[in-house]
Design an enzyme around this catalytic site. Structure first.
Site, PDB file in Angstrom:
ATOM      1  N   ASP A 184     -10.447 -17.283  35.194  1.00  0.00           N
ATOM      2  CA  ASP A 184     -10.537 -15.802  35.290  1.00  0.00           C
ATOM      3  C   ASP A 184      -9.920 -15.254  34.152  1.00  0.00           C
ATOM      4  O   ASP A 184      -9.940 -14.060  34.155  1.00  0.00           O
ATOM      5  CB  ASP A 184      -9.623 -15.600  36.517  1.00  0.00           C
ATOM      6  CG  ASP A 184      -8.276 -15.850  36.658  1.00  0.00           C
ATOM      7  OD1 ASP A 184      -7.947 -16.867  35.822  1.00  0.00           O
ATOM      8  OD2 ASP A 184      -7.358 -15.288  37.320  1.00  0.00           O
ATOM      9  N   GLU A 185      -9.408 -15.968  33.087  1.00  0.00           N
ATOM     10  CA  GLU A 185      -8.945 -15.291  32.070  1.00  0.00           C
ATOM     11  C   GLU A 185      -9.318 -15.768  30.860  1.00  0.00           C
ATOM     12  O   GLU A 185      -9.768 -16.940  30.681  1.00  0.00           O
ATOM     13  CB  GLU A 185      -7.486 -15.398  31.917  1.00  0.00           C
ATOM     14  CG  GLU A 185      -6.713 -14.768  33.272  1.00  0.00           C
ATOM     15  CD  GLU A 185      -5.014 -15.036  32.906  1.00  0.00           C
ATOM     16  OE1 GLU A 185      -4.781 -14.864  32.067  1.00  0.00           O
ATOM     17  OE2 GLU A 185      -4.547 -15.245  33.937  1.00  0.00           O
ATOM     18  N   ASP A 228      -8.662 -10.315  31.762  1.00  0.00           N
ATOM     19  CA  ASP A 228      -8.307 -11.103  33.094  1.00  0.00           C
ATOM     20  C   ASP A 228      -9.121 -10.465  34.314  1.00  0.00           C
ATOM     21  O   ASP A 228      -8.799  -9.032  34.642  1.00  0.00           O
ATOM     22  CB  ASP A 228      -6.790 -10.607  33.268  1.00  0.00           C
ATOM     23  CG  ASP A 228      -5.966 -11.500  34.235  1.00  0.00           C
ATOM     24  OD1 ASP A 228      -6.882 -12.102  35.474  1.00  0.00           O
ATOM     25  OD2 ASP A 228      -4.802 -11.372  34.570  1.00  0.00           O
TER      26      ASP A 228
END
Length: 372
Positions: A106-107, A10
């Site tokens: 973003d993950e 993350d």
């Protein structure tokens, strides 16, 4: 089958981190990346850690964020940059495994079960990824190292920023059970409130609840919640080029102003429905259910609603979408006596309990679209 080794990575305050990397003068300051207020998207998308410490949260309106932090610097979102950096991050992931499943920009989950023989232990791989992303891109990541996707996600959320958390089967209860039930993946605000009404506030309490009781509260999803709370998940990490089956097609928009007439609503509905229909044509698909969501604002209140209708006697082709969802929305607009914003036409191949035969026909009798 041996234990899997799953990472969940993350990127910390991703949008804000990218902006600070592109604009070094912003580093260490309270910044918030926000949508466009003129387009009524004026909410905080992400904030830097100094801003978060002042109480600024994701999803907060800009005016409220400024009340929490008077020195807050508002930065307009630039999705092109975020997509570029997201691609760079995934290039690092791909150096270790081809099983990389994105979860937003973003993950991502990484299955490194087959990579430990080449690159070392899961912790060693996690440290290498963390160091490389920080050195090559100037942003930090929090990484969960665990034995399945659900527990790896809990690990990455456990400690931030720039941290690595390991959750093994023998330490799972010690680390996870005291956490709030809302930390569990797929437990949203509504589910958390409902669980709280039954006195379930931690993941441990959810894990110890009889699955049959949970089924009575949430349907078959209760079994899933019970399994996830107990750390049970065999869901595979998809490969980089894998594509999930498309079960629904939808589109939404927040209009720059409230829609106050039938003509306003009809024009917006045409645009959104045509977008959905075009995607269905590209996919060569038809639908069983047409769903519409709206928000109505009157002088006294704001209300939201959903209209869902099955397409009988046959599946609905893309060209029929406007006929299926148009009249109900126009009926909701009340001929200018209230305002409608936004609207969400969507289609699904799955029939729902609210999709009863004849619903659309009954509504169509009450309202017809304006003449062209």
């Amino acid at each position: 089958m041996g234990q899997r080794h799953i990472l969940h990575c993350d990127c910390n305050c991703f949008y804000a981190s990218v902006e600070m990397q592109e604009h070094p003068e912003l580093r260490g300051k309270s910044i918030a990346v926000c949508g466009d207020p003129e387009a009524r998207h004026g909410i905080v998308l992400t904030a830097s850690y100094p801003a978060k410490r002042m109480g600024v949260k994701t999803g907060m309106p800009i005016w409220e964020a400024k009340q929490h932090c008077r020195d807050l610097i508002i930065v307009p979102a630039s999705y092109g940059k975020y997509q570029k950096y997201s691609g760079y991050v995934r290039e690092v992931f791909n150096d270790y495994t081809d099983q990389v499943e994105s979860f937003g920009l973003d993950e991502a989950w990484l299955d490194i079960t087959g990579s430990v023989g080449l690159f070392g232990s899961p912790i060693k791989i996690a440290k290498e990824i963390s160091v490389r992303i920080k050195r090559e891109l100037g942003i930090t990541v929090s990484i969960g190292v665990s034995f399945n996707k659900i527990t790896a996600k809990l690990g990455s959320d456990y400690k931030k920023p720039d941290a690595i958390t390991v959750i093994e089967p023998d330490t799972y209860k010690q680390i996870v059970y005291p956490l709030p039930v809302g930390d569990l993946l797929y437990v949203g605000n509504a589910t958390q409130r409902k669980l709280g009404s039954y006195g379930i506030r931690t993941i441990g309490q959810l894990a110890e609840t009889n699955p049959e009781v949970l089924k009575g509260w949430f349907g078959v999803m209760g079994y899933t919640l019970s399994a996830f709370a107990r750390g049970l998940d065999q869901t595979p990490v998809a490969k980089q080029d894998a594509h999930s089956a498309i079960k629904s097609v939808g589109n939404s928009a927040t209009t720059p102003r409230d829609l106050t007439t039938d003509e306003d609503v009809w024009l917006m509905l045409v645009l959104l429905s045509e977008s959905v229909a075009m995607r269905m044509r590209d996919l060569g698909s038809k639908c069983n259910v047409v769903e519409m969501r709206w928000r109505i604002c009157t002088a006294l209140r704001k209300t939201s609603g959903t209209f869902c209708t099955s397409c009988y006697p046959r599946k609905c082709a893309p060209v029929c979408l406007l006929c299926a969802v148009g009249p109900p929305l126009l009926m909701a607009s009340c001929a200018g006596r209230c305002r409608v914003t936004p609207i969400y036409p969507a289609t699904s191949g799955k029939q729902t309990p609210s999709a009863t035969p004849g619903t659309a026909a009954r509504i169509f009798q009450h309202r017809q679209p304006p003449a062209s």
